[in-house]
Design a protein around this motif. Structure first.
Motif, PDB file in Angstrom:
ATOM      1  N   ARG A 160      13.652  -8.137  -2.976  1.00  0.00           N
ATOM      2  CA  ARG A 160      13.891  -8.388  -4.401  1.00  0.00           C
ATOM      3  C   ARG A 160      13.994  -9.875  -4.722  1.00  0.00           C
ATOM      4  N   ARG A 161      13.559 -10.212  -5.909  1.00  0.00           N
ATOM      5  CA  ARG A 161      13.665 -11.591  -6.416  1.00  0.00           C
ATOM      6  C   ARG A 161      14.585 -11.653  -7.630  1.00  0.00           C
ATOM      7  N   VAL A 162      15.263 -10.556  -7.899  1.00  0.00           N
ATOM      8  CA  VAL A 162      16.187 -10.481  -9.023  1.00  0.00           C
ATOM      9  C   VAL A 162      17.519  -9.946  -8.518  1.00  0.00           C
ATOM     10  N   PRO A 183      19.611 -12.974  -4.957  1.00  0.00           N
ATOM     11  CA  PRO A 183      18.307 -12.780  -4.309  1.00  0.00           C
ATOM     12  C   PRO A 183      17.915 -13.892  -3.350  1.00  0.00           C
ATOM     13  N   GLU A 184      18.357 -15.124  -3.604  1.00  0.00           N
ATOM     14  CA  GLU A 184      17.969 -16.222  -2.727  1.00  0.00           C
ATOM     15  C   GLU A 184      18.592 -16.104  -1.334  1.00  0.00           C
ATOM     16  N   LEU A 185      19.641 -15.286  -1.175  1.00  0.00           N
ATOM     17  CA  LEU A 185      20.268 -15.093   0.130  1.00  0.00           C
ATOM     18  C   LEU A 185      19.652 -13.948   0.925  1.00  0.00           C
ATOM     19  N   GLU A 216      22.923  -1.670   3.373  1.00  0.00           N
ATOM     20  CA  GLU A 216      23.333  -1.210   2.045  1.00  0.00           C
ATOM     21  C   GLU A 216      24.097  -2.299   1.304  1.00  0.00           C
ATOM     22  N   THR A 217      24.767  -3.180   2.041  1.00  0.00           N
ATOM     23  CA  THR A 217      25.475  -4.294   1.411  1.00  0.00           C
ATOM     24  C   THR A 217      24.491  -5.350   0.902  1.00  0.00           C
ATOM     25  N   ILE A 218      23.467  -5.646   1.694  1.00  0.00           N
ATOM     26  CA  ILE A 218      22.435  -6.597   1.250  1.00  0.00           C
ATOM     27  C   ILE A 218      21.652  -6.028   0.076  1.00  0.00           C
ATOM     28  N   HIS A 219      21.362  -4.719   0.120  1.00  0.00           N
ATOM     29  CA  HIS A 219      20.594  -4.047  -0.931  1.00  0.00           C
ATOM     30  C   HIS A 219      19.331  -4.857  -1.262  1.00  0.00           C
ATOM     31  N   PRO A 220      18.435  -4.987  -0.280  1.00  0.00           N
ATOM     32  CA  PRO A 220      17.347  -5.970  -0.405  1.00  0.00           C
ATOM     33  C   PRO A 220      16.212  -5.587  -1.343  1.00  0.00           C
TER      34      PRO A 220
END
Length: 430
Positions: A160-162, A183-185, A216-220
């Motif tokens: 994701r980028r948002v 998103p940058e992380l 699930e924490t990153i939710h990428p």
């Protein structure tokens, strides 16, 4: 250090936002620690729980009924496929889905569009999981490919980028239950995740638990994180050799115990130094939830195996009685088509003559004779699956699978004590 990032929400364009959601204000995003550099220490009770759970899973995967679990695992994937397909209402029956799977190789009918959609998703899930489990090493691109396979119609592919969120309003994060990292992380966090997946610093179940919670924490991804996260559990367990395939229905147990599952993930998200007692307690809380789910999953799958073993004994008795009545040897040769089909029924409970011919690599007449013998013995039921084509169905297996899936959707693991809490097939006797 894991921390909550303080942010402020402002709408960039209010023209499409409902008046009630035209809000602004502070909210928090979560930045987790990298797991490759985070120490992990568990309590004596935690180590004992991990040992008990792993022993139960290993016994399940290597026991005499392990072959039966291959069939169960495919049908249990139906629950994931139903969620993936956004199917509502009553789930298609195992028999309907099996017919739809058969139709992927043969011209058969007698199943619904829902069953076809579910069967296709099962195939995608299985192939994607096998590819990841057999890879020399896993990359972020591999997980992106898994995401594309599970959500082929998703317009936002790739990381994701948002900013996304869990729960709350569709228009702002102010009322969200959880807001993942910015998103940058995400790229660096995902690179850390796959590095951990490719190692073996911890026991298989512990590793699968950490991978799932961290993912699930990153939710990428913008959508489908739950489906991918559940698939990664089986990827880890298979890669580590704990299970030969997705035979452990741990994700279904977690789905049934949803409140405790969410509480465990929430506890996992600490804000402290990675080597602090608070961080250790947070990870331990989540491990307790996951390991208990794994133990329950092994127990429930083991119950299914026991039922299949009993059913096989009944089949053998029926076949022996039928052959004796014909004045034939009660037990067919172990390498005969009849014996080989009988052994494979838990895994492939619906066959046509051409399916049996292809699987056994025997002649068409030999396959037909074996199927007819099992049908005459009352083990298989005949049904028309296409004009001029007869399907042979082990209805007893479909009954066992349906009851197993219904039990796994009961918070008491017993539908007599607690009704299923998500869509499942109706009982076969209704």
């Amino acid at each position: 250090m894991a921390r909550w990032l303080e942010s402020v929400w402002e709408h960039s364009d209010l023209s499409m936002v409902p008046r009630a959601d035209r809000l602004f204000g502070p909210y928090r995003q979560y930045e987790p620690d990298l797991i490759t550099s985070r120490p992990l220490s568990t309590s004596l009770e935690g180590n004992r729980a991990a040992t008990v759970a792993e022993r139960a899973v290993r016994e399940l995967a290597t026991g005499p009924g392990a072959q039966a679990l291959e069939g169960l695992s495919r049908f249990l994937l139906r629950s994931e496929a139903i969620a993936s397909s956004l199917i509502e209402g009553i789930a298609p029956s195992p028999q309907q889905v099996a017919l739809a799977e058969l139709a992927q190789d043969e011209d058969v009918r007698g199943f619904s569009d829902q069953a076809r959609l579910v069967a296709n998703n099962i195939t995608v899930l299985r192939r994607a999981g096998e590819d990841l489990a057999s890879a020399d090493s896993i990359t972020v691109e591999d997980i992106e490919a898994l995401h594309r396979a599970l959500l082929p119609d998703e317009s936002h592919s790739g990381l994701r980028r948002v900013q996304n969120r869990i729960g709350g309003s569709n228009w702002h994060p102010l009322s969200a239950d959880f807001v993942p990292p910015p998103p940058e992380l995400v790229p660096s966090l995902m690179a850390d995740l796959v590095e951990y997946m490719n190692g073996s610093a911890h026991a298989p179940l512990v590793q699968a638990s950490i991978v799932h919670a961290q993912f699930e924490t990153i939710h990428p991804f913008t959508d489908g994180n739950g489906r991918v996260g559940r698939a990664l559990i089986h990827t880890v367990l298979t890669r580590r050799g704990l299970t030969p395939s997705a035979i452990l229905p741990v994700s279904l147990v977690l789905a049934t115990s949803r409140n405790r599952y969410v509480e465990g993930l929430t506890a996992y998200r600490y804000a402290a130094s990675p080597d602090s007692s608070a961080a250790a307690a947070a990870v331990t809380s989540w491990l307790e939830v996951f390991l208990q789910a794994a133990t329950v999953a092994a127990e429930q799958a083991g119950q299914f195996v026991g039922q299949v073993v009993e059913l096989r004994a009944e089949w053998e008795a029926k076949l022996a009685e039928h052959r004796a009545a014909q004045g034939r040897r009660e037990t067919p040769r172990a390498d005969s088509a009849t014996s080989r089909i009988l052994r494979s029924l838990p895994e492939v409970p619906i066959l046509t003559t051409r399916t049996a011919q292809r699987r056994l690599e025997v002649s068409f007449p030999a396959a037909r004779a074996a199927l007819e013998e099992l049908a005459d013995a009352g083990i298989l039921a005949r049904r028309s699956v296409e004009r001029g084509t007869t399907g042979y169905t082990a209805t007893d297996i479909f009954s066992l699978v349906t009851h197993a899936e219904r039990r796994l959707a009961s918070t008491r693991w017993d539908t007599r004590a607690s009704a299923p809490n998500r869509p499942v097939p109706v009982p076969p006797d209704l």
